[in-house]
Design a protein around this motif. Structure first.
Motif, PDB file in Angstrom:
ATOM      1  N   THR A  71       3.515   7.559  -2.708  1.00  9.64           N
ATOM      2  CA  THR A  71       2.851   7.284  -3.981  1.00  9.64           C
ATOM      3  C   THR A  71       2.935   5.788  -4.225  1.00  9.64           C
ATOM      4  O   THR A  71       3.996   5.182  -4.061  1.00  9.64           O
ATOM      5  CB  THR A  71       3.541   8.042  -5.131  1.00  9.64           C
ATOM      6  N   ILE A  72       1.809   5.200  -4.618  1.00 10.46           N
ATOM      7  CA  ILE A  72       1.762   3.777  -4.967  1.00 10.46           C
ATOM      8  C   ILE A  72       2.103   3.657  -6.443  1.00 10.46           C
ATOM      9  O   ILE A  72       1.548   4.384  -7.281  1.00 10.46           O
ATOM     10  CB  ILE A  72       0.367   3.183  -4.695  1.00 10.46           C
ATOM     11  N   THR A 128      -2.263   6.798  -3.893  1.00 14.95           N
ATOM     12  CA  THR A 128      -1.460   7.229  -2.747  1.00 14.95           C
ATOM     13  C   THR A 128      -1.884   6.473  -1.493  1.00 14.95           C
ATOM     14  O   THR A 128      -3.007   5.974  -1.398  1.00 14.95           O
ATOM     15  CB  THR A 128      -1.589   8.745  -2.462  1.00 14.95           C
ATOM     16  N   ILE A 129      -0.962   6.405  -0.553  1.00  9.47           N
ATOM     17  CA  ILE A 129      -1.233   5.833   0.765  1.00  9.47           C
ATOM     18  C   ILE A 129      -0.610   6.767   1.791  1.00  9.47           C
ATOM     19  O   ILE A 129       0.520   7.237   1.605  1.00  9.47           O
ATOM     20  CB  ILE A 129      -0.708   4.379   0.869  1.00  9.47           C
ATOM     21  N   VAL A 160      -0.791  -5.091  -1.461  1.00  6.53           N
ATOM     22  CA  VAL A 160       0.675  -5.028  -1.539  1.00  6.53           C
ATOM     23  C   VAL A 160       1.181  -3.667  -1.041  1.00  6.53           C
ATOM     24  O   VAL A 160       2.166  -3.593  -0.301  1.00  6.53           O
ATOM     25  CB  VAL A 160       1.153  -5.319  -2.978  1.00  6.53           C
ATOM     26  N   ALA A 161       0.484  -2.604  -1.416  1.00  5.40           N
ATOM     27  CA  ALA A 161       0.886  -1.262  -0.972  1.00  5.40           C
ATOM     28  C   ALA A 161       0.758  -1.143   0.542  1.00  5.40           C
ATOM     29  O   ALA A 161       1.657  -0.594   1.205  1.00  5.40           O
ATOM     30  CB  ALA A 161       0.041  -0.202  -1.664  1.00  5.40           C
ATOM     31  N   LYS A 162      -0.335  -1.658   1.091  1.00  6.70           N
ATOM     32  CA  LYS A 162      -0.518  -1.578   2.543  1.00  6.70           C
ATOM     33  C   LYS A 162       0.569  -2.366   3.267  1.00  6.70           C
ATOM     34  O   LYS A 162       1.119  -1.896   4.259  1.00  6.70           O
ATOM     35  CB  LYS A 162      -1.903  -2.087   2.943  1.00  6.70           C
ATOM     36  N   LEU A 222      -7.299  -8.034   5.881  1.00  2.72           N
ATOM     37  CA  LEU A 222      -6.059  -8.004   6.656  1.00  2.72           C
ATOM     38  C   LEU A 222      -6.296  -8.713   7.984  1.00  2.72           C
ATOM     39  O   LEU A 222      -7.139  -8.279   8.783  1.00  2.72           O
ATOM     40  CB  LEU A 222      -5.616  -6.557   6.880  1.00  2.72           C
ATOM     41  N   PRO A 223      -5.575  -9.791   8.254  1.00  2.00           N
ATOM     42  CA  PRO A 223      -5.860 -10.603   9.447  1.00  2.00           C
ATOM     43  C   PRO A 223      -5.525  -9.934  10.777  1.00  2.00           C
ATOM     44  O   PRO A 223      -5.921 -10.416  11.823  1.00  2.00           O
ATOM     45  CB  PRO A 223      -4.995 -11.848   9.234  1.00  2.00           C
ATOM     46  N   TYR A 224      -4.834  -8.813  10.761  1.00  2.17           N
ATOM     47  CA  TYR A 224      -4.413  -8.149  11.991  1.00  2.17           C
ATOM     48  C   TYR A 224      -5.223  -6.883  12.265  1.00  2.17           C
ATOM     49  O   TYR A 224      -4.881  -6.104  13.135  1.00  2.17           O
ATOM     50  CB  TYR A 224      -2.917  -7.812  11.929  1.00  2.17           C
TER      51      TYR A 224
END
Length: 183
Positions: free
Chosen positions: A56-57, A67-68, A96-98, A132-134
């Motif tokens: 849960t975020i 959610t994630i 931030v959650a990721k 996201l750079p990756y």
């Protein structure tokens, strides 16, 4: 920012999930609070059996806002699915959650890769992924997975985050910050 899924969060998450701007993009949809309790209980049990990872975020006050999840885990790779309630769009919570979730997956849970299937029409998810750079587009890197997610017709592009790419970015970013501090 993240916590394991909990049945106490169901009412707040359900209210956010049923928003018409959120609902179409939620993987495990429910039409009633009772149904969402059942789905959440199944999610918790599936995590106990190693089939998925779900969090849960939370906002800065500890309230649930989305959610994630990592679904369909096979060979230490799985599919990312995340959603936030509409009041939290564009405020940085997703990123931030990721970051917190990826750190847990790669450093604590031995995950080797994270797939993302993004609908061609879902511009919000595409923009979030490309920040996201990756992240790399993986249609050609994993043609069997790309074919599997598009069995009926071509509506998804496949993106991937490998543990190697994430760690390179993670440690590279820390290293350059340390160098800046020393200078």
């Amino acid at each position: 920012m993240l916590k394991k899924r909990d049945l106490h969060d169901v009412p707040a998450l359900f209210d956010l999930m049923i928003d018409p701007e959120v609902y179409p993009y939620v993987r495990d949809k429910a039409d009633t609070t009772d149904e969402y309790y059942f789905i959440t209980k199944q999610t918790i049990e599936a995590e106990e059996h190693g089939k998925l990872i779900s969090r849960t975020i939370l906002d800065e006050w500890g309230h649930p806002i989305g959610t994630i999840n990592l679904f369909d885990i096979k060979e230490n790779k799985g599919f990312l699915a995340t959603w936030l309630g509409r009041p939290f769009f564009g405020k940085g919570y997703n990123k931030v959650a990721k970051e917190a979730f990826f750190e847990e997956l790669f450093f604590q849970l031995d995950i080797e890769g994270i797939f993302m299937k993004i609908r061609h029409s879902n511009l919000r998810s595409l923009k979030a992924a490309l920040k996201l750079p990756y992240v790399v587009k993986a249609n050609e890197l994993y043609p069997e997975v790309h074919h599997w997610i598009n069995e009926d017709k071509q509506i998804y592009d496949l993106y991937m985050i490998s543990k190697e790419q994430y760690l390179f970015h993670y440690y590279g970013g820390q290293h350059s910050e340390e160098e800046v501090l020393e200078a």
